[in-house]
Design an enzyme around this catalytic site. Structure first.
Site, PDB file in Angstrom:
ATOM      1  N   CYS A  55       0.605  -1.129   0.097  1.00 50.72           N
ATOM      2  CA  CYS A  55       0.058  -0.055  -0.123  1.00 50.72           C
ATOM      3  C   CYS A  55       0.957   1.224  -0.045  1.00 50.72           C
ATOM      4  O   CYS A  55       0.473   2.140  -0.462  1.00 50.72           O
ATOM      5  CB  CYS A  55      -0.871  -0.092   1.089  1.00 50.72           C
ATOM      6  SG  CYS A  55      -0.193  -0.392   2.743  1.00 50.72           S
ATOM      7  N   HIS A 310      -1.348   0.786   7.730  1.00 51.74           N
ATOM      8  CA  HIS A 310      -1.950   0.978   6.258  1.00 51.74           C
ATOM      9  C   HIS A 310      -1.718   2.205   5.840  1.00 51.74           C
ATOM     10  O   HIS A 310      -1.720   3.383   6.662  1.00 51.74           O
ATOM     11  CB  HIS A 310      -3.524   0.463   6.277  1.00 51.74           C
ATOM     12  CG  HIS A 310      -3.958   0.595   4.905  1.00 51.74           C
ATOM     13  ND1 HIS A 310      -3.462  -0.318   3.867  1.00 51.74           N
ATOM     14  CD2 HIS A 310      -4.981   1.304   4.444  1.00 51.74           C
ATOM     15  CE1 HIS A 310      -4.146   0.023   2.829  1.00 51.74           C
ATOM     16  NE2 HIS A 310      -4.856   0.910   3.135  1.00 51.74           N
TER      17      HIS A 310
END
Length: 997
Positions: A55, A310
């Protein structure tokens, strides 16, 4: 019924039929998603697939894609496929495979711009960089390394717009300026930068972080500056001056810092305020330029840990000025209340620990998760329009065609699945109507589980298997009826034709024999309650004369439970008699064998059977019951041993009892005589010592200390311990018959292995015990001679070869250990803690240890030795010349008693000192570079040396002194990068992958 009656084979409600009898939903006939959901919406951006832990890469790619100048420069970068497109075109039978980093970025950006897919796969780009898709790297370090790689790659291009794009867009200049306080000389070191790394600790606003970055630093004391003019060290000041700024200003917020207490990186979750407009003129050296910047991107890390979480990007579209949230495949427009830049919920963070968000005015934002802010130089020029080159557009169109083909294929599969579902729907509705068996009509039994699978579209039914429901006679077991359903013969015929399997269980399948047996067991269980009351009343009657029978008291207390278990076992044997039932036959046989072993221990009235199979002699464990009571009990236990009241006890047990009493008396008498005869051997203080040879004799005899300890155990507890019959001195000799110890070693380290005996006492030992070898020490001293010239001669003499082998093996064992225990003692306030400060570490009382061993329950064996018939537990030794010495089990106590401030660690000899320091860091929360280690006054400093080479042996005590922490976190990060700890590994990994490419 509202739900299925599990015990009723005629109930066919609630088995999964509602799916087929209700309204038809076409989506229930397939599990294929609508392919149009994967199609890109109008005026929407294209997402990127997260390949596991990539990510952080996706956020940078989206941000760089929306840098129009960088995108246009990459499109202008020449490619081998551009020439193909201009000439013969790209072969359609071959997939396009980019060869360089620039080609990968070109193709990715073209897909992001004109693809019809909702998201695309960046695996080719990630693979080209050599990144591990399962491991999350340092995002800030990835950005630096990739920009360096891209600049190096583009520097070889001929087109200056392509060659200089990285420097034009991202490169600025600052100078390290040092001014001497004495002469005022100013030295300047100009350096390029691609991002400014700003410390956020103790700050609330972005401008405060920039101010601290540029603040003046004093160089004084040991940190003074060497002035070229003064030709000496002088006090000075140092600061950074911003000379020029790039079009795109990257501001790295240093949220990830090193925590000295844990030795790991941690994340600073403090709020930092920033504005959408940033005026950099106050921070510049020259004030005559345009330095107003607009916020264009905010990169965010969600999560409280520095090692997981994340990554998300909030990026502004330069053409429309609208903000978008890029979260891998999902892209969302941020407007209205959703336009909160840098704000994302943390992952797995307790709500109680969250800090309240400060209030922000119009045009300003604050974030506790933003780790990079990107500003673009404000300009009035129109936004750049970037067109995809023809050769790239052809590749995009080819990918779009593949996507359209996939969509059509998925749509066709959905149609076919719906058609099959409708046919199955009509078939199931018809069969379910005819499923119940009408009264008087033929029927079949079929498994409820199979019926449920037949009605479940997601699991295609397998062939019918009824073997698990059969009894030992090959028919339907009555206890399996609750999991079966009775269906009509018509539907059963259809099932067996369509799906196969068997055996069929029709109207005659139920086993009559098993039904009769089940009824018999149920009657016995009901009768058991009545018989229990009857037996209880009969036991209250006193039996007169020799009438009645002997029954164990333990059996009488549990006879009802034993009878019930016996009936249940018969029931289970009938139920599980078919080896194919309930899976694995072998496991079932093993469990039945275990049950039989338990039954043998619990059989009725066997608690009063002696080892010879006769009536036991312990009358307090049995009682007499009446004949009527015994007959009732015999109905349930026909094989129980029977002992009439007139039955005599076992004659052999009586003889053994008398012999045991005689042996105990004999052992007591033997122990008393030996203790009286060997008083000096019983008390340590009365025994001679080699360190101070007694004047009254020139001869002393030697026996193994193990013999002395075993003999003392017998003398103290003659009824619990076996008598010692022999003196095993062969344990002190080598295979050649020579002595294994020198006189000097017997006065020091080997003194715990031997015991000295007076000559008079030795004569008594020879009479009481069998002696295999005589070992004697003789003192020879000339009258009036110096005591140092005294000679001590042993018989037999020392064997030098075996003695040397023993010492070598002992040293080798201390250097080649695995999973051994050592102790780390933390020193506080420079106070060394030595063994002398804890006397209990050196003092050992053999008599106290013997008392502890004697207090163990009978039958518990010594942990080091197991004497039987004069032998001992053997210990493994590799050296052939002194195997006999170790075989006889000479015990050496090496136990270390921990004191306060110590911690035990498991280590190996081939482990390095650096690895030990990491263990100590986790145990004491002291960073490796703050640890000062020493052992017996020797400093341990070579991190690459092994513990064996440093002299660290099992049970060693290592002293740890910790340095005071320092406050310079940036310096700590540099040290940890050099040490190879923390996130430095990620940087080296990325460098290897990129440079390898």
């Amino acid at each position: 019924c509202r739900r299925n009656c599990r015990g009723n084979p005629n109930c066919l409600v609630g088995i999964g039929e509602h799916v087929w009898l209700g309204e038809i939903d076409e989506n229930s006939f397939h599990n294929i998603d609508d392919p149009n959901c994967e199609r890109r919406k109008k005026n929407a951006f294209v997402g990127l697939t997260n390949l596991g832990a990539t990510c952080y890469v996706n956020t940078f790619l989206q941000m760089w894609f929306l840098n129009l100048e960088l995108r246009q420069a990459l499109y202008l970068c020449p490619s081998a496929h551009r020439d193909c497109a201009a000439g013969e075109g790209i072969p359609k039978d071959k997939d396009y495979e980019p060869q360089t980093i620039c080609e990968h970025l070109q193709y990715l950006f073209a897909l992001l711009q004109n693809s019809k897919r909702r998201y695309i796969d960046p695996s080719g780009f990630v693979k080209a960089l050599g990144l591990d898709t399962g491991q999350q790297q340092d995002a800030q370090e990835f950005s630096k390394l990739f920009m360096s790689l891209l600049e190096d790659t583009l520097s070889k291009q001929k087109n200056p717009d392509v060659r200089n794009i990285v420097q034009k867009q991202f490169c600025g200049e600052y100078a390290y300026v040092t001014v001497c306080n004495q002469c005022g000389r100013e030295s300047k070191l100009v350096s390029k930068f691609y991002e400014l790394e700003l410390n956020i600790q103790g700050h609330k606003q972005l401008t405060d972080c920039i101010t601290e970055f540029l603040k003046e630093e004093k160089l004084e004391g040991d940190n003074r500056y060497f002035c070229e003019t003064c030709q000496s060290k002088q006090n000075a000041t140092r600061k950074i001056r911003l000379l020029s700024l790039p079009c795109t200003l990257n501001l790295q917020l240093m949220r990830f810092v090193f925590d000295r207490q844990t030795g790991h990186k941690k994340k600073l979750n403090t709020y930092i305020g920033f504005s959408e407009l940033l005026d950099m003129e106050p921070f510049m050296e020259q004030k005559n330029g345009v330095y107003v910047y607009e916020l264009s991107a905010v990169l965010i890390h969600r999560g409280v840990s520095a090692y997981s979480g994340h990554y998300i990007a909030h990026v502004k579209d330069p053409q429309t000025g609208e903000w978008y949230k890029f979260n891998d495949e999902d892209i969302e427009k941020m407007e209205g209340k959703k336009l909160q830049l840098g704000i994302e919920e943390d992952l797995a963070e307790p709500s109680k620990t969250q800090t309240r968000k400060p209030k922000c005015g119009k045009g300003t934002h604050c974030s506790r998760n933003a780790y990079m802010l990107v500003y673009r130089l404000q300009t009035r020029e129109k936004s750049l329009t970037v067109e995809v080159p023809a050769f790239l557009q052809e590749l995009v169109e080819r990918d779009n065609c593949k996507f359209e083909e996939w969509c059509n294929e998925m749509a066709e599969m959905r149609k076919q699945s719906v058609a099959r579902g409708k046919i199955k729907h009509e078939e199931v509705k018809e069969l379910y109507k005819r499923l119940p068996a009408e009264a008087g009509s033929p029927y079949d039994f079929i498994s409820l589980e199979w019926l449920q699978k037949w009605l479940d579209e997601s699991t295609p039914p397998k062939p019918i298997d009824n073997t698990a429901c059969l009894c030992s006679h090959g028919k339907l077991h009555p206890d399996k009826i609750p999991i079966m359903k009775r269906i009509s013969e018509y539907v059963a015929d259809f099932f067996y034709r369509r799906y196969g399997g068997g055996p069929r269980l029709n109207v005659k399948a139920l086993c009559k024999d098993c039904v009769v047996e089940r009824c018999r067991i149920l009657r016995l269980k009901n009768q058991l309650n009545e018989d229990y009351k009857t037996v209880t009343n009969l036991l209250k009657i006193t039996v007169k004369g020799n009438d009645g029978f002997w029954v164990g008291k333990a059996s009488l207390r549990s006879w009802r439970q034993l009878a019930l278990e016996q009936l249940n076992e018969q029931d289970e044997d009938a139920e599980h008699s078919n080896g194919k039932m309930n899976g694995n036959t072998q496991n079932k046989d093993e469990s039945n064998e275990e049950k039989r072993e338990e039954e043998e221990e619990l059989n009725f009235n066997e608690d009063i059977v002696c080892p010879h199979g006769d009536l036991c002699i312990l009358e307090n464990e049995r009682r007499v019951v009446s004949k009527e009571a015994w007959e009732k009990l015999k109905q349930y236990f026909p094989k129980a041993p029977e002992f009439p009241n007139s039955k005599e006890c076992c004659s052999q047990c009586k003889i053994l009892e008398r012999e045991g009493e005689e042996n105990e008396a004999l052992h007591k008498m033997m122990a008393s005589e030996q203790k009286t005869s060997l008083q000096n051997l019983f008390h340590d203080k009365c025994r001679p010592c080699l360190g101070s040879w007694p004047q009254e004799t020139d001869e002393l005899y030697i026996v193994s200390q193990f013999f002395v300890e075993e003999w003392r155990k017998f003398v103290r507890r003659p009824t619990r311990c076996s008598p010692v019959s022999s003196v095993g001195n062969s344990a002190l000799l080598c295979p050649h018959g020579g002595l294994m110890f020198t006189y000097a070693s017997m006065t020091k380290e080997d003194s715990k292995l031997i015991a000295l005996i007076w000559p008079s006492e030795w004569e008594r030992i020879q009479k009481l015990f069998v002696v295999d070898h005589v070992i004697k020490i003789t003192r020879r001293q000339a009258p009036g001679a110096d005591p140092e010239s005294t000679l001590y001669i042993s018989e037999p003499q020392l064997c030098p070869e075996c003695r040397e082998g023993l010492l070598c093996q002992q040293q080798r064992d201390l250097r080649e250990y695995t999973q051994a225990t050592i102790y780390i003692h933390k020193v506080v306030d420079n106070k060394k803690v030595m063994k002398d400060a804890a006397p209990e570490l050196n003092v050992s009382s053999s008599e106290a240890e013997e008392e502890r061993e004697e207090n163990k329950p009978e039958g518990e064996q010594d942990p080091d030795f197991n004497q039987a018939n004069g032998g001992a537990k053997r210990q493994k030794v590799s050296h052939q010349n002194y195997v006999t010495y170790q075989k006889q089990g000479i015990r050496r106590s090496t136990r270390h008693r921990k004191v306060r401030g110590e911690k035990a660690l498991l280590v190996s000899a081939n482990q390095t000192l650096k690895e030990l320091k990491i263990q100590i860091m986790h145990a004491f929360s002291v960073a490796p570079f703050d640890q000062n280690l020493s052992i017996e006054g020797k400093i341990l400093s070579d991190d690459t040396a092994t513990l064996g080479s440093l002299g660290v042996i099992p049970e060693s005590v290592i002293l740890l002194k910790a340095d005071e922490p320092i406050a310079d976190y940036a310096a700590m990060d540099d040290v940890m990068q050099g040490e190879g700890l923390g996130w430095g590994q990620g940087g080296r990994f990325l460098t290897t992958g990129i440079l390898g490419d």
